[in-house]
Design an enzyme around this catalytic site. Structure first.
Site, PDB file in Angstrom:
ATOM      1  N   LYS A  93      37.254  18.513  19.523  1.00  0.00           N
ATOM      2  CA  LYS A  93      38.329  19.165  19.178  1.00  0.00           C
ATOM      3  C   LYS A  93      38.600  19.354  17.540  1.00  0.00           C
ATOM      4  O   LYS A  93      39.255  20.373  17.359  1.00  0.00           O
ATOM      5  CB  LYS A  93      39.433  18.457  20.027  1.00  0.00           C
ATOM      6  N   GLY A  96      44.159  11.605  20.564  1.00  0.00           N
ATOM      7  CA  GLY A  96      44.438  10.854  21.730  1.00  0.00           C
ATOM      8  C   GLY A  96      45.760  10.260  21.759  1.00  0.00           C
ATOM      9  O   GLY A  96      46.225  10.204  22.938  1.00  0.00           O
TER      10      GLY A  96
END
Ligand code: ADP
Ligand code: MG
Length: 309
Positions: free
Chosen positions: A210, A11
């Site tokens: 992910k 992120g």
């Protein structure tokens, strides 16, 4: 020695907002170009938490206006996030490459990841996404078939299933682009979850992790190294406690032991160590490096980060 690397961006490589992302992709791209300039073949994967949340919230809000836009299925939200993040990244990477005198095409592949409709994750949707609702609003949505859960005292949110990635449909395209010496961005946001129905692939109401999707891609393209770039330089045991210890190396046996002892937080470090362990066990010699974006180059040189496998 030149390596085939799957580079998973966390992120903090993309930021929390549109404006953040535009800036973040520049430093992210410079760090990636360092690896490409060294002769490594790089496939980039990335998360999509804030972005897929934003897309979901925006369409949900629009559906409540006179526009009556549809509420998008999760698979479509992930597809939109791949396109949007991929655009920013491939734009910034192209520029960073040209600034270093490297002429390489950068391509974002809209990527579909096969999941099993019998995956137990579908019986217990647990990954929170999108906006917050009051109990009354949530009850109304639950009556309409939505899955909602209370999220850490902040209100109710939609929850989606996070099933395991089984296969990646566009693997041959990733390979072809890599073989042509190009840079590929694939499996963004864990990939678009799809369920096989004969020749048809049906979008699933899910979000694939992910880190797991990146490990699966690394396995499928036979990468030498999986690099998971995140907010910490190394993996720790007793994380956040006085006896915290940063690790340089984590063997398969130790990783299993520490996983069982609960050293890695659910939803953050846990999927990374699990995915790294899975990659290491898929064939001898397969290794994962977990470190920070700014330390990627030093990490490959063995100077920092945690190596698993
Ligand atoms: P990303 O977006 O990169 O996937 P996450 O927030 O999901 O980032 O995961 C990284 C975070 O995991 C770190 O910032 C750290 O706070 C947390 N973390 C939890 N357990 C550990 C641990 N044992 N060692 C290191 N970091 C940990
Ligand atoms: Mg994460």
């Amino acid at each position: 020695m030149s390596k085939t690397i799957v580079l998973a961006l966390g992120g903090n490589a993309l930021g929390e907002s549109l404006a953040d992302q535009m800036v973040a992709v520049q430093s992210t791209s410079n760090a990636i170009v360092d690896l490409i300039a060294h002769g490594h073949h790089v496939v980039i994967t990335h998360g999509n938490g804030p972005q897929v949340g934003m897309i979901n919230v925006a369409f949900e809000a629009a559906s409540q206006t006179y526009a009556h836009s549809p509420i998008l299925p999760m698979s479509v939200c992930v597809a939109l996030s791949q396109g949007y993040i991929g655009y920013d990244l491939q734009n910034a990477l192209r520029e960073a490459l040209l600034n270093r005198g490297i002429e390489k095409s950068v391509t974002t592949l809209i990527t579909q990841v096969v999941v099993d409709e019998k995956d137990p994750a579908f019986d217990d949707p647990s990954k929170p996404i999108g906006s917050f609702f009051t109990k009354e609003e949530a009850d109304e949505l639950i009556a309409k078939g939505a899955h909602m859960k209370e999220d850490a005292g902040r209100g109710y949110r939609r929850v989606v299933a996070s099933p395991q990635p089984i296969d990646i449909i566009e693997t041959p395209s990733v390979r072809a682009l890599l073989d042509a010496g190009q840079v590929v961005i694939a499996a963004g946001g864990g990939g678009i979850p799809v369920i096989r129905q004969g020749n048809h692939l049906k979008g699933a109401a899910a979000v694939v992790d992910k880190d797991w999707a990146s490990a699966r891609l690394a396995e499928l393209i036979d990468a030498d190294l999986l690099i998971i770039l995140t907010a910490v330089e190394k993996v720790a045991i007793n994380f956040g406690k006085p006896e915290q210890e940063w690790l340089d190396f984590l063997s398969v046996a130790d990783a299993r032991r520490y996983l069982a002892a609960g050293h890695f937080a659910k939803g953050s470090m846990l999927p990374k160590v699990q995915a790294a362990l899975h990659f290491a066990e898929s064939r001898p010699g397969r290794k994962t490096l977990i470190t920070m974006l700014t330390k990627a180059k030093e990490g490959i040189e063995g100077k920092t980060g945690t190596v698993i496998g």
